[in-house]
Design a protein around this motif. Structure first.
Motif, PDB file in Angstrom:
ATOM      1  N   LYS A 249      -6.462  -3.284 -33.191  1.00 18.13           N
ATOM      2  CA  LYS A 249      -7.865  -3.953 -32.720  1.00 18.13           C
ATOM      3  C   LYS A 249      -8.538  -4.234 -31.107  1.00 18.13           C
ATOM      4  O   LYS A 249      -9.281  -3.861 -30.668  1.00 18.13           O
ATOM      5  CB  LYS A 249      -8.054  -5.424 -33.615  1.00 18.13           C
ATOM      6  CG  LYS A 249      -8.378  -5.202 -34.723  1.00 18.13           C
ATOM      7  CD  LYS A 249      -7.404  -6.907 -35.327  1.00 18.13           C
ATOM      8  CE  LYS A 249      -5.795  -7.433 -34.446  1.00 18.13           C
ATOM      9  NZ  LYS A 249      -4.893  -7.112 -34.708  1.00 18.13           N
ATOM     10  N   SER A 250      -7.657  -4.540 -30.210  1.00 17.00           N
ATOM     11  CA  SER A 250      -7.740  -4.199 -28.866  1.00 17.00           C
ATOM     12  C   SER A 250      -8.206  -3.024 -28.177  1.00 17.00           C
ATOM     13  O   SER A 250      -8.747  -3.096 -27.504  1.00 17.00           O
ATOM     14  CB  SER A 250      -6.400  -5.280 -28.282  1.00 17.00           C
ATOM     15  OG  SER A 250      -5.872  -5.952 -28.833  1.00 17.00           O
TER      16      SER A 250
ATOM     17  N   LEU B 176     -11.774  -2.657 -28.858  1.00 16.48           N
ATOM     18  CA  LEU B 176     -12.786  -3.476 -27.667  1.00 16.48           C
ATOM     19  C   LEU B 176     -12.334  -3.089 -26.449  1.00 16.48           C
ATOM     20  O   LEU B 176     -13.900  -2.976 -25.724  1.00 16.48           O
ATOM     21  CB  LEU B 176     -11.959  -4.319 -27.583  1.00 16.48           C
ATOM     22  CG  LEU B 176     -12.312  -5.720 -27.576  1.00 16.48           C
ATOM     23  CD1 LEU B 176     -13.440  -6.205 -28.720  1.00 16.48           C
ATOM     24  CD2 LEU B 176     -12.125  -6.699 -27.530  1.00 16.48           C
ATOM     25  N   ARG B 177     -11.429  -2.165 -25.829  1.00 16.42           N
ATOM     26  CA  ARG B 177     -11.783  -1.302 -24.890  1.00 16.42           C
ATOM     27  C   ARG B 177     -12.389  -0.073 -24.926  1.00 16.42           C
ATOM     28  O   ARG B 177     -12.674   0.816 -23.862  1.00 16.42           O
ATOM     29  CB  ARG B 177      -9.813  -1.176 -24.708  1.00 16.42           C
ATOM     30  CG  ARG B 177      -8.909  -1.933 -24.035  1.00 16.42           C
ATOM     31  CD  ARG B 177      -7.586  -2.016 -23.263  1.00 16.42           C
ATOM     32  NE  ARG B 177      -6.947  -0.833 -24.170  1.00 16.42           N
ATOM     33  CZ  ARG B 177      -5.401  -1.750 -25.409  1.00 16.42           C
ATOM     34  NH1 ARG B 177      -5.988  -2.834 -25.355  1.00 16.42           N
ATOM     35  NH2 ARG B 177      -4.731  -1.047 -26.156  1.00 16.42           N
TER      36      ARG B 177
ATOM     37  N   PRO C 270     -12.886  -6.845 -21.280  1.00 17.24           N
ATOM     38  CA  PRO C 270     -13.060  -7.669 -22.359  1.00 17.24           C
ATOM     39  C   PRO C 270     -12.912  -8.930 -21.672  1.00 17.24           C
ATOM     40  O   PRO C 270     -12.251  -9.357 -20.859  1.00 17.24           O
ATOM     41  CB  PRO C 270     -11.740  -7.022 -23.067  1.00 17.24           C
ATOM     42  CG  PRO C 270     -12.111  -5.679 -22.591  1.00 17.24           C
ATOM     43  CD  PRO C 270     -12.577  -5.788 -21.573  1.00 17.24           C
TER      44      PRO C 270
ATOM     45  N   LEU D  96     -17.692  -9.065 -25.216  1.00 15.09           N
ATOM     46  CA  LEU D  96     -15.923  -9.013 -25.438  1.00 15.09           C
ATOM     47  C   LEU D  96     -15.115  -9.899 -25.391  1.00 15.09           C
ATOM     48  O   LEU D  96     -14.600  -9.964 -24.797  1.00 15.09           O
ATOM     49  CB  LEU D  96     -15.815  -7.451 -25.338  1.00 15.09           C
ATOM     50  CG  LEU D  96     -16.661  -6.572 -25.284  1.00 15.09           C
ATOM     51  CD1 LEU D  96     -16.387  -5.510 -24.577  1.00 15.09           C
ATOM     52  CD2 LEU D  96     -17.321  -5.740 -26.378  1.00 15.09           C
TER      53      LEU D  96
ATOM     54  N   ASP E 256     -10.773 -11.020 -26.722  1.00 15.54           N
ATOM     55  CA  ASP E 256      -9.990 -10.479 -27.275  1.00 15.54           C
ATOM     56  C   ASP E 256      -8.916 -11.949 -27.210  1.00 15.54           C
ATOM     57  O   ASP E 256      -8.726 -12.257 -26.644  1.00 15.54           O
ATOM     58  CB  ASP E 256      -9.317  -9.164 -26.109  1.00 15.54           C
ATOM     59  CG  ASP E 256      -7.992  -8.608 -27.072  1.00 15.54           C
ATOM     60  OD1 ASP E 256      -7.856  -9.190 -28.423  1.00 15.54           O
ATOM     61  OD2 ASP E 256      -7.341  -7.309 -26.828  1.00 15.54           O
ATOM     62  N   GLU E 257      -8.793 -12.338 -28.485  1.00 10.83           N
ATOM     63  CA  GLU E 257      -8.483 -13.442 -27.892  1.00 10.83           C
ATOM     64  C   GLU E 257      -8.076 -14.699 -27.267  1.00 10.83           C
ATOM     65  O   GLU E 257      -7.402 -14.992 -26.704  1.00 10.83           O
ATOM     66  CB  GLU E 257      -6.472 -13.208 -28.558  1.00 10.83           C
ATOM     67  CG  GLU E 257      -6.097 -12.168 -29.623  1.00 10.83           C
ATOM     68  CD  GLU E 257      -6.151 -13.240 -31.009  1.00 10.83           C
ATOM     69  OE1 GLU E 257      -5.978 -14.611 -31.100  1.00 10.83           O
ATOM     70  OE2 GLU E 257      -5.605 -12.449 -32.155  1.00 10.83           O
TER      71      GLU E 257
ATOM     72  N   VAL F  51     -12.239 -10.400 -30.987  1.00  7.76           N
ATOM     73  CA  VAL F  51     -10.863  -9.552 -31.705  1.00  7.76           C
ATOM     74  C   VAL F  51     -10.379 -11.075 -31.064  1.00  7.76           C
ATOM     75  O   VAL F  51     -10.432 -11.578 -31.342  1.00  7.76           O
ATOM     76  CB  VAL F  51     -10.204  -8.372 -31.280  1.00  7.76           C
ATOM     77  CG1 VAL F  51      -8.523  -8.939 -31.133  1.00  7.76           C
ATOM     78  CG2 VAL F  51     -10.899  -7.485 -31.490  1.00  7.76           C
ATOM     79  N   SER F  52     -10.117 -11.640 -32.696  1.00  8.88           N
ATOM     80  CA  SER F  52      -8.883 -12.629 -32.912  1.00  8.88           C
ATOM     81  C   SER F  52      -8.338 -13.012 -34.595  1.00  8.88           C
ATOM     82  O   SER F  52      -8.665 -12.365 -35.138  1.00  8.88           O
ATOM     83  CB  SER F  52      -9.856 -13.956 -33.289  1.00  8.88           C
ATOM     84  OG  SER F  52      -8.971 -15.096 -33.050  1.00  8.88           O
TER      85      SER F  52
END
Length: 220
Positions: free
Chosen positions: A47-48, A51-52, A74, A148, A150-151, A180-181
């Motif tokens: 997932k991460s 995103l990257r 992100p 974007l 990320d958590e 993303v979470s």
């Protein structure tokens, strides 16, 4: 269909100890404008990394990623800061790179991050919390069409967290999100659609609730 981001036959893998860890396997995917998406999957699903790839901070092994709008890094990502430069000099550098008004960005972030004289100190002297506050403030200082995330993690005390939420909600009024979470409450709050990554392949859902159900089944 207007899109924010398109993945075209994208492959991404890492080689570790002679083995190939596949993240995305010839994936083609489009994120439609006007919708916010959750990217879900079990730990290690990629997932991460995805995103990257979307942000451009990592490159695919093959295939193309097309960004049709202004896409953020992100949210809260502080890895792009130069540790030997001061917080203020990092802000100026990023503002110039994105064609933003240097004075406005610097003034906004200095006020938002509440770092005081530390804004003049090298990033390497910052605590992780200070870096996160600087990065979040910078993310809010520059306008993007797609953010974007990320958590999202809590930064600072309750007062500062409320300040972050207010700034973020203001940006969300005019921008799409790719999130993303592992927090399904966060996903439900911000996203209408979902993508679940399974063994290098995305499963697409028009309704984020169905994506969440699939995610729970995979985690049993």
């Amino acid at each position: 269909m207007e899109t924010t981001v398109e993945l075209r036959n994208v492959t991404k893998y890492y080689k570790t100890e002679g083995r190939k860890k596949m993240i995305l396997d010839k994936v083609s995917l489009a994120f439609e404008r006007g919708y916010s998406y959750a990217i879900l999957g079990v730990n290690g699903a990629g997932k991460s990394t995805t995103l990257r790839l979307i942000s451009g901070s990592e490159l695919p092994n093959s295939g193309k990623i097309k960004r049709n709008v202004r896409v953020s890094w992100p949210l809260g990502f502080a890895g792009g800061f130069h540790p030997m430069m001061s917080g203020r000099d990092n802000l100026k550098f990023v503002a110039r790179a994105y064609g933003a008004d240097v004075g406005e960005v610097t003034e906004f972030v200095e006020d938002f991050a509440e770092l005081g004289d530390y804004i003049k100190a090298p990033i390497k002297t910052y605590s992780s919390g200070m870096s996160a506050r600087l990065a979040f403030g910078l993310s809010m200082a520059i306008e993007f069409d797609c953010y974007l995330i990320d958590e999202i993690t809590a930064v600072g005390d309750a007062r500062f967290q409320a300040k972050c939420r207010k700034a973020f909600l203001r940006r969300q009024e005019t921008a799409d999100l790719i999130v993303v979470s592992h927090s399904m409450s966060t996903v439900k709050s911000y996203c209408q659609r979902g993508i679940v990554l399974v063994d290098g392949h995305p499963i697409y859902f028009d309704d984020v609730e169905n994506a969440i159900e699939t995610y729970y089944r995979l985690n049993r």
